[in-house]
Design a protein around this motif. Structure first.
Motif, PDB file in Angstrom:
ATOM      1  N   VAL A 105      16.366   5.512  44.654  1.00 27.91           N
ATOM      2  CA  VAL A 105      15.220   5.646  44.903  1.00 27.91           C
ATOM      3  C   VAL A 105      14.066   4.366  45.460  1.00 27.91           C
ATOM      4  CG1 VAL A 105      13.191   6.643  43.545  1.00 27.91           C
ATOM      5  CG2 VAL A 105      15.719   7.375  42.887  1.00 27.91           C
ATOM      6  N   VAL A 106      13.494   4.545  46.121  1.00 29.69           N
ATOM      7  CA  VAL A 106      12.365   4.114  46.713  1.00 29.69           C
ATOM      8  C   VAL A 106      11.072   4.443  46.215  1.00 29.69           C
ATOM      9  CG1 VAL A 106      11.636   3.059  48.736  1.00 29.69           C
ATOM     10  CG2 VAL A 106      13.934   3.397  48.819  1.00 29.69           C
ATOM     11  N   CYS A 107      10.248   3.169  45.576  1.00 29.54           N
ATOM     12  CA  CYS A 107       9.134   3.497  44.849  1.00 29.54           C
ATOM     13  C   CYS A 107       8.146   2.332  45.793  1.00 29.54           C
ATOM     14  CB  CYS A 107       9.253   3.822  43.586  1.00 29.54           C
ATOM     15  SG  CYS A 107      10.009   4.702  43.118  1.00 29.54           S
ATOM     16  N   ALA A 108       6.987   3.189  46.081  1.00 29.93           N
ATOM     17  CA  ALA A 108       6.035   1.796  46.607  1.00 29.93           C
ATOM     18  C   ALA A 108       4.454   2.418  46.511  1.00 29.93           C
ATOM     19  CB  ALA A 108       5.946   1.812  47.658  1.00 29.93           C
ATOM     20  N   GLY A 109       3.906   1.284  45.370  1.00 35.23           N
ATOM     21  CA  GLY A 109       2.439   1.481  45.304  1.00 35.23           C
ATOM     22  C   GLY A 109       1.691   0.539  45.801  1.00 35.23           C
ATOM     23  N   ASN A 110       0.235   0.987  45.781  1.00 39.88           N
ATOM     24  CA  ASN A 110      -0.982   0.043  46.100  1.00 39.88           C
ATOM     25  C   ASN A 110      -2.105   0.922  46.365  1.00 39.88           C
ATOM     26  OD1 ASN A 110       0.390   1.044  49.098  1.00 39.88           O
ATOM     27  ND2 ASN A 110      -1.616   1.207  49.401  1.00 39.88           N
ATOM     28  N   LEU A 111      -3.212  -0.435  46.213  1.00 37.19           N
ATOM     29  CA  LEU A 111      -4.371   0.281  46.011  1.00 37.19           C
ATOM     30  C   LEU A 111      -4.945   0.692  46.945  1.00 37.19           C
ATOM     31  CD1 LEU A 111      -6.948  -2.127  44.155  1.00 37.19           C
ATOM     32  CD2 LEU A 111      -6.232  -1.099  42.913  1.00 37.19           C
ATOM     33  N   VAL A 112      -5.952   2.328  47.107  1.00 37.35           N
ATOM     34  CA  VAL A 112      -6.344   2.733  48.008  1.00 37.35           C
ATOM     35  C   VAL A 112      -7.596   3.079  47.765  1.00 37.35           C
ATOM     36  CG1 VAL A 112      -4.224   3.679  49.184  1.00 37.35           C
ATOM     37  CG2 VAL A 112      -5.843   5.457  47.463  1.00 37.35           C
ATOM     38  N   ARG A 113      -8.768   3.451  48.670  1.00 36.12           N
ATOM     39  CA  ARG A 113     -10.100   4.168  48.423  1.00 36.12           C
ATOM     40  C   ARG A 113     -10.358   5.414  47.845  1.00 36.12           C
ATOM     41  NH1 ARG A 113     -12.897  -0.422  50.347  1.00 36.12           N
ATOM     42  NH2 ARG A 113     -12.140  -1.442  51.699  1.00 36.12           N
ATOM     43  N   ALA A 175      -7.193   6.662  38.926  1.00 37.46           N
ATOM     44  CA  ALA A 175      -8.270   6.467  39.426  1.00 37.46           C
ATOM     45  C   ALA A 175      -7.982   4.604  39.020  1.00 37.46           C
ATOM     46  CB  ALA A 175      -9.349   6.976  38.755  1.00 37.46           C
ATOM     47  N   VAL A 176      -8.655   3.453  39.582  1.00 37.41           N
ATOM     48  CA  VAL A 176      -8.978   2.131  38.629  1.00 37.41           C
ATOM     49  C   VAL A 176     -10.283   2.182  38.687  1.00 37.41           C
ATOM     50  CG1 VAL A 176      -8.675  -0.181  39.862  1.00 37.41           C
ATOM     51  CG2 VAL A 176      -6.459   1.143  40.399  1.00 37.41           C
ATOM     52  N   ASP A 177     -11.246   2.255  39.705  1.00 35.45           N
ATOM     53  CA  ASP A 177     -12.362   2.385  39.164  1.00 35.45           C
ATOM     54  C   ASP A 177     -12.927   3.240  40.322  1.00 35.45           C
ATOM     55  OD1 ASP A 177     -12.495   1.333  41.750  1.00 35.45           O
ATOM     56  OD2 ASP A 177     -12.825  -0.838  40.945  1.00 35.45           O
ATOM     57  N   GLY A 178     -14.631   3.159  40.389  1.00 30.12           N
ATOM     58  CA  GLY A 178     -15.379   4.147  41.738  1.00 30.12           C
ATOM     59  C   GLY A 178     -14.801   4.121  42.512  1.00 30.12           C
TER      60      GLY A 178
END
Length: 189
Positions: A105-113, A175-178
């Motif tokens: 299993v390959v999982c990745a994550g990052n912030l997006v607008r 959601a992280v913030d607005g």
């Protein structure tokens, strides 16, 4: 205190089947170095050639998505000898590779607008619902067409991940913030 916290993190990752984890700023040299370590680990695990290639290809696509699209970045002007208007950038993300039973299993994550979330959901939902033949046809069609507006590649990454995965891709946003959401993508091989 430090050893205990790191040991707890290691234990949590181990319990969840994670054999490889990277969290931090990603550059092409980091991608290459981590990729070499991954190849060696898969060889030690005696993964068959097809599985090794698929895991590695998905790893590369996931890391390139972070490098190109993570909204969390550090940047600085390039040295004076370089183009004075250019910036050196590094983008932040997290990637894990683990085992779930017999699968990798390959999982990745990052912030997006936040403004990109709906577009990504629509695209990924479409890709996740396609058959192998439909993915192959879409892939060939995309090779012949112009990249999407805002794309920093050929627009093939998610399709390539879905084509190589043995199960439908999974994705989620929180959601992280607005302004930002955290985007996660999981591929099973």
């Amino acid at each position: 205190m430090l050893a205990g916290q790191l040991m707890d993190l290691r234990s949590m990752l181990h319990t969840q089947g994670v054999i490889f984890a990277y969290s931090g700023y990603v550059t092409e040299p980091v991608l290459s170095g981590v990729g070499e370590a991954l190849k060696k680990k898969l060889a030690i695990d005696d993964a068959d050639t097809k599985t090794l290639r698929s895991v590695f290809a998905i790893f590369v696509e996931q890391m390139q998505n972070i490098i190109r699209y993570s909204a969390e970045l550090a940047h600085a002007p390039l040295p004076p000898a370089a183009d004075s208007t250019a910036l050196m950038e590094m983008r932040y993300g997290i990637l894990t590779i683990g085992r779930e039973g017999d699968d990798y299993v390959v999982c990745a994550g990052n912030l997006v607008r936040q403004s990109d979330v709906e577009r990504l959901k629509v695209r990924l939902t479409k890709i996740r619902g396609m058959s192998r033949e439909e993915l192959k046809a879409l892939y060939k069609e995309q090779l012949r067409s112009e990249p999407e507006v805002g794309s920093k590649g050929a627009g093939l990454g998610f399709m390539e991940i879905a084509r190589r995965a043995s199960k439908p891709i999974e994705f989620d946003f929180t959601a992280v913030d607005g302004d930002y959401s955290f985007f996660a993508l999981k591929a099973t091989i």
